[in-house]
Write a protein that holds these residues in place. Sequence first.
Motif, PDB file in Angstrom:
ATOM      1  N   ARG A   1       1.122  -0.643  -0.170  1.00  0.00           N
ATOM      2  CA  ARG A   1      -0.201   0.143   0.240  1.00  0.00           C
ATOM      3  C   ARG A   1       0.738   1.181  -0.052  1.00  0.00           C
ATOM      4  O   ARG A   1       0.534   2.314  -0.953  1.00  0.00           O
ATOM      5  CB  ARG A   1      -1.003  -0.295   0.881  1.00  0.00           C
ATOM      6  CG  ARG A   1      -1.950   1.233   1.817  1.00  0.00           C
ATOM      7  CD  ARG A   1      -2.667   0.920   2.817  1.00  0.00           C
ATOM      8  NE  ARG A   1      -3.242   2.399   2.988  1.00  0.00           N
ATOM      9  CZ  ARG A   1      -3.149   3.476   3.090  1.00  0.00           C
ATOM     10  NH1 ARG A   1      -2.030   3.295   3.622  1.00  0.00           N
ATOM     11  NH2 ARG A   1      -4.038   4.611   3.044  1.00  0.00           N
ATOM     12  N   LYS A   2       1.625   1.379   0.673  1.00  0.00           N
ATOM     13  CA  LYS A   2       3.166   2.098   0.525  1.00  0.00           C
ATOM     14  C   LYS A   2       3.639   2.675  -0.454  1.00  0.00           C
ATOM     15  O   LYS A   2       3.644   4.163  -1.017  1.00  0.00           O
ATOM     16  CB  LYS A   2       4.130   2.465   2.260  1.00  0.00           C
ATOM     17  CG  LYS A   2       4.979   3.422   2.200  1.00  0.00           C
ATOM     18  CD  LYS A   2       5.799   2.699   3.495  1.00  0.00           C
ATOM     19  CE  LYS A   2       6.536   4.031   3.335  1.00  0.00           C
ATOM     20  NZ  LYS A   2       7.563   4.105   5.042  1.00  0.00           N
TER      21      LYS A   2
ATOM     22  N   LEU B   1       0.720   4.133  -2.856  1.00  0.00           N
ATOM     23  CA  LEU B   1       0.435   5.893  -2.686  1.00  0.00           C
ATOM     24  C   LEU B   1       1.564   6.803  -2.802  1.00  0.00           C
ATOM     25  O   LEU B   1       1.594   7.934  -3.230  1.00  0.00           O
ATOM     26  CB  LEU B   1       0.614   6.121  -1.519  1.00  0.00           C
ATOM     27  CG  LEU B   1      -0.790   4.781  -1.122  1.00  0.00           C
ATOM     28  CD1 LEU B   1      -1.472   5.402   0.881  1.00  0.00           C
ATOM     29  CD2 LEU B   1      -2.334   5.522  -1.377  1.00  0.00           C
TER      30      LEU B   1
ATOM     31  N   ALA C   1      -6.693   5.741  -5.124  1.00  0.00           N
ATOM     32  CA  ALA C   1      -6.825   5.890  -3.275  1.00  0.00           C
ATOM     33  C   ALA C   1      -7.631   4.981  -2.459  1.00  0.00           C
ATOM     34  O   ALA C   1      -7.482   4.722  -1.370  1.00  0.00           O
ATOM     35  CB  ALA C   1      -6.234   7.638  -3.225  1.00  0.00           C
ATOM     36  N   THR C   2      -9.239   5.533  -3.026  1.00  0.00           N
ATOM     37  CA  THR C   2     -10.104   4.656  -2.286  1.00  0.00           C
ATOM     38  C   THR C   2      -9.824   3.162  -2.736  1.00  0.00           C
ATOM     39  O   THR C   2     -10.315   2.092  -1.281  1.00  0.00           O
ATOM     40  CB  THR C   2     -10.983   4.819  -2.917  1.00  0.00           C
ATOM     41  OG1 THR C   2     -11.730   6.782  -2.912  1.00  0.00           O
ATOM     42  CG2 THR C   2     -12.261   4.222  -2.643  1.00  0.00           C
TER      43      THR C   2
ATOM     44  N   SER D   1      -7.071   1.554   0.564  1.00  0.00           N
ATOM     45  CA  SER D   1      -7.577   2.547   1.728  1.00  0.00           C
ATOM     46  C   SER D   1      -9.185   1.506   2.209  1.00  0.00           C
ATOM     47  O   SER D   1     -10.165   0.642   2.098  1.00  0.00           O
ATOM     48  CB  SER D   1      -8.495   3.698   1.542  1.00  0.00           C
ATOM     49  OG  SER D   1      -6.902   4.280   1.336  1.00  0.00           O
ATOM     50  N   SER D   2      -8.944   1.534   3.719  1.00  0.00           N
ATOM     51  CA  SER D   2      -9.840   1.018   4.760  1.00  0.00           C
ATOM     52  C   SER D   2     -10.464   1.907   4.911  1.00  0.00           C
ATOM     53  O   SER D   2     -10.678   3.248   4.717  1.00  0.00           O
ATOM     54  CB  SER D   2      -9.344   0.082   5.726  1.00  0.00           C
ATOM     55  OG  SER D   2      -8.584   0.978   6.792  1.00  0.00           O
ATOM     56  N   GLU D   3     -11.781   2.005   5.984  1.00  0.00           N
ATOM     57  CA  GLU D   3     -12.571   2.886   6.572  1.00  0.00           C
ATOM     58  C   GLU D   3     -11.947   4.123   7.634  1.00  0.00           C
ATOM     59  O   GLU D   3     -12.397   5.377   7.523  1.00  0.00           O
ATOM     60  CB  GLU D   3     -13.979   2.298   7.033  1.00  0.00           C
ATOM     61  CG  GLU D   3     -14.846   2.282   6.291  1.00  0.00           C
ATOM     62  CD  GLU D   3     -16.312   1.014   6.702  1.00  0.00           C
ATOM     63  OE1 GLU D   3     -16.170   0.970   7.598  1.00  0.00           O
ATOM     64  OE2 GLU D   3     -16.827   1.214   5.556  1.00  0.00           O
TER      65      GLU D   3
ATOM     66  N   ASN E   1      -8.165   4.572   7.649  1.00  0.00           N
ATOM     67  CA  ASN E   1      -7.506   5.669   6.599  1.00  0.00           C
ATOM     68  C   ASN E   1      -7.598   5.773   5.627  1.00  0.00           C
ATOM     69  O   ASN E   1      -6.814   7.138   4.938  1.00  0.00           O
ATOM     70  CB  ASN E   1      -5.563   5.070   6.699  1.00  0.00           C
ATOM     71  CG  ASN E   1      -5.982   3.202   5.616  1.00  0.00           C
ATOM     72  OD1 ASN E   1      -7.021   3.381   5.255  1.00  0.00           O
ATOM     73  ND2 ASN E   1      -5.637   2.870   6.080  1.00  0.00           N
ATOM     74  N   ARG E   2      -9.236   6.210   5.264  1.00  0.00           N
ATOM     75  CA  ARG E   2      -9.858   6.613   3.539  1.00  0.00           C
ATOM     76  C   ARG E   2      -9.916   8.011   3.579  1.00  0.00           C
ATOM     77  O   ARG E   2      -8.534   8.507   2.992  1.00  0.00           O
ATOM     78  CB  ARG E   2     -11.160   5.973   3.506  1.00  0.00           C
ATOM     79  CG  ARG E   2     -11.309   6.169   1.894  1.00  0.00           C
ATOM     80  CD  ARG E   2     -12.641   5.664   1.986  1.00  0.00           C
ATOM     81  NE  ARG E   2     -12.437   3.984   1.866  1.00  0.00           N
ATOM     82  CZ  ARG E   2     -13.125   3.760   1.992  1.00  0.00           C
ATOM     83  NH1 ARG E   2     -14.404   3.712   2.043  1.00  0.00           N
ATOM     84  NH2 ARG E   2     -12.907   1.868   2.144  1.00  0.00           N
TER      85      ARG E   2
ATOM     86  N   THR F   1      -5.456   9.108   3.559  1.00  0.00           N
ATOM     87  CA  THR F   1      -4.961   8.580   2.178  1.00  0.00           C
ATOM     88  C   THR F   1      -6.045   9.432   1.161  1.00  0.00           C
ATOM     89  O   THR F   1      -4.935   9.941   0.345  1.00  0.00           O
ATOM     90  CB  THR F   1      -5.768   7.182   1.483  1.00  0.00           C
ATOM     91  OG1 THR F   1      -5.257   6.090   2.886  1.00  0.00           O
ATOM     92  CG2 THR F   1      -5.181   7.232   0.444  1.00  0.00           C
TER      93      THR F   1
END
Length: 213
Positions: free
Chosen positions: A12-13, A16, A160-161, A164-166, A168-169, A172
């Motif tokens: 994920r890093k 992003l 980005a969505t 991402s989870s709820e 850290n959205r 992000t």
Amino acid sequence: MTTYQPPTPQLRKKILTTLFISLLLDLLSFTLILPLFPQLLAHYQALESTYTNPTLLRTTFAYLNSFKAAFSRPISSRFDVVLLGGAMGSLFSFLQAFSAPIIGSISDKSGRRTALLYSMLGNILSVLIWVFAVDFPTFVASRIVGGLSEGNVQLAIAIATDVSSEDNRGATLALVGVAFSIAFTDGLFIFQASRDKTTIYNFEEIQHDIRRI
């Protein structure tokens, strides 16, 4: 039906980071040209002052004069270049709105990465056309290509969505806003800094050198 598996924190890093850099470069390519609009258009206007045949620039100015005549108070001709710059920006935004659903459809069918690569290639092509634009029609062509391929912002939000989870959205998606802030502040600063190091923009010499290539 395949269950969505969120990426690992390391992946994920990386996603992003790549996304932020690509979005920032795209926005910088958009903002760096903004301060040049009046000077570029004034140059093309002076270049075509000796032409006898109708040109795209003269036709555009004719439409702008008709637009100015619609106002109750007269608008000075010294604002023609400003109006033309606004028209060019509007053309870019209109084409972006036209192509956004198409790029979105491609991203859903072929994947976000494929759509992002196509969009970035279009942006690169737009900048290359602009670099070699020695007349107004070529400059307009660069803006058309750029507008039709401008999908990085929408794709960045979608990617980005997706990763991402709820929890850290929000943080992000804030990266998109950070990229906008950097591009529209530092982009103009970079332009001004590079301009200060240049004695003068001699478009005639640039045009002559390009035609020799």
